[in-house]
Design an enzyme around this catalytic site. Sequence first.
Site, PDB file in Angstrom:
ATOM      1  N   SER A 182      92.095  92.077  94.887  1.00 44.24           N
ATOM      2  CA  SER A 182      91.590  92.613  96.148  1.00 44.24           C
ATOM      3  C   SER A 182      91.694  94.124  96.263  1.00 44.24           C
ATOM      4  CB  SER A 182      92.316  91.950  97.323  1.00 44.24           C
ATOM      5  OG  SER A 182      93.713  92.081  97.196  1.00 44.24           O
ATOM      6  N   HIS A 210      87.278  87.584  97.019  1.00 43.12           N
ATOM      7  CA  HIS A 210      86.335  88.678  96.752  1.00 43.12           C
ATOM      8  C   HIS A 210      85.280  88.317  95.718  1.00 43.12           C
ATOM      9  CE1 HIS A 210      88.714  91.346  99.275  1.00 43.12           C
ATOM     10  NE2 HIS A 210      89.768  90.743  98.732  1.00 43.12           N
ATOM     11  N   LYS A 242      85.358  87.662 104.078  1.00 41.47           N
ATOM     12  CA  LYS A 242      84.710  88.729 103.305  1.00 41.47           C
ATOM     13  C   LYS A 242      83.205  88.479 103.263  1.00 41.47           C
ATOM     14  CE  LYS A 242      89.170  89.508 102.293  1.00 41.47           C
ATOM     15  NZ  LYS A 242      90.360  88.671 102.289  1.00 41.47           N
TER      16      LYS A 242
END
Length: 396
Positions: A182, A210, A242
């Site tokens: 991250s 991610h 995200k």
Amino acid sequence: MPRPRWDERLAAAEAERRRGDAQRRRRVVERAQGPRVVVDGRPLLQFCGNDYLGLAASAEAVRALCEAATRHGLGSGGSALVSGHHALHAAFEREAAEWLGYERALFFPSGYQANLAVLQGLLQAGDLCVQDKWNHACLIDGARLAGAVLRRYPHADVEGARRQLQSLPAAAALLATDGVFSMDGDLAPLPRLAALAAEAQALLLVDEAHGIGVLGPEGRGAAAAAGLAAGEVPLLVVPLGKAFGAQGALVLGSAALVEHLVQSARPYLFSTAALPALAAALTANLRALRAATEDRARLLERVAQFREGARRLGLPLHDSPGPIQPLKLGDNARALALAAALERRGYWVAAIRPPSVPEGTARLRITLSALHSAADVDGLLDALAASLPEVDGAAA
Ligand SMILES: *Cc1c(COP(=O)(O)O)cnc(C)c1O
């Protein structure tokens, strides 16, 4: 001995943070239209969010949220095992499990909670939890909550992971890694970790926070991009704050694994289920994310443009193929000064400092989104070129 005084402890901690340039400040976002935001009264172009595909602004998801809330109200009204599990949650879980090729999915209100639940629900005291040193804090905290023996290996070091697994050969073992790290944006060596986990009879958990939406066919994540099938990654954690553009998380696995979590994971059992309308919005964004082929391509174009420009400026690049592009600066003061210089030019980039990253590796964590234009990225590169000499001049 008198007890330690709380006011003294707080004051000492505050003084310590000041000495190390480690205080943090919450910025107030007053308005946001994709990366164009108004912060503390000033318009800025944001390069520090995780809304990689722009789905946080999806009109369809907002409509789904409003329709579901109009029909079903706001809160779920209970924990999932008592009265809070709604048809909209169930439908989202089924659709996500089918998409990612797992028997079952379990929906949580946040990724932090999901990782606590998986590790606490599966691991017992004395079990072995082997983790990459750079894993997200919630994976570390989950192992602690479980009372497991936590052994960390040097970043991305498969032989290090093997040694840690061998250190307790008779213990039940779980190997956990971020798919995309991250704070650095680089990839875990997933095929080799999967082979190691199979060989060592450890359960492999990959956190796709991610990777989902960005990597792999239909944005199925880092494991899918590495060619791994669901059977090779028995536990997939997919935070939804995200690229999914909302919040929450899914844990995907076999029916037996997921049922065990439903029955025994305390962070799941003892917490109110998420808003049903959130599941409706996430279902809309799941469909949008799968179909976002052009947005993924545009995002990777911006990444390539940024990396090319940064190389020309002589900036140190990390081996990061995706939207997270860290610019490592070392000490906290330098990272803060560069962030401030960029902000004076209208760009919002976060200075990330310990304990979020190891000591001495303070950085700007620059993130790109499919909503950034080519001109936006050029503007950021120009601002970096103008700001760096200022910062280094001031430090000299
Ligand atoms: C953001 C993040 C989480 C936490 O997810 P939240 O939904 O924000 O609680 C977990 N793991 C990784 C790798 C993350 O980046």
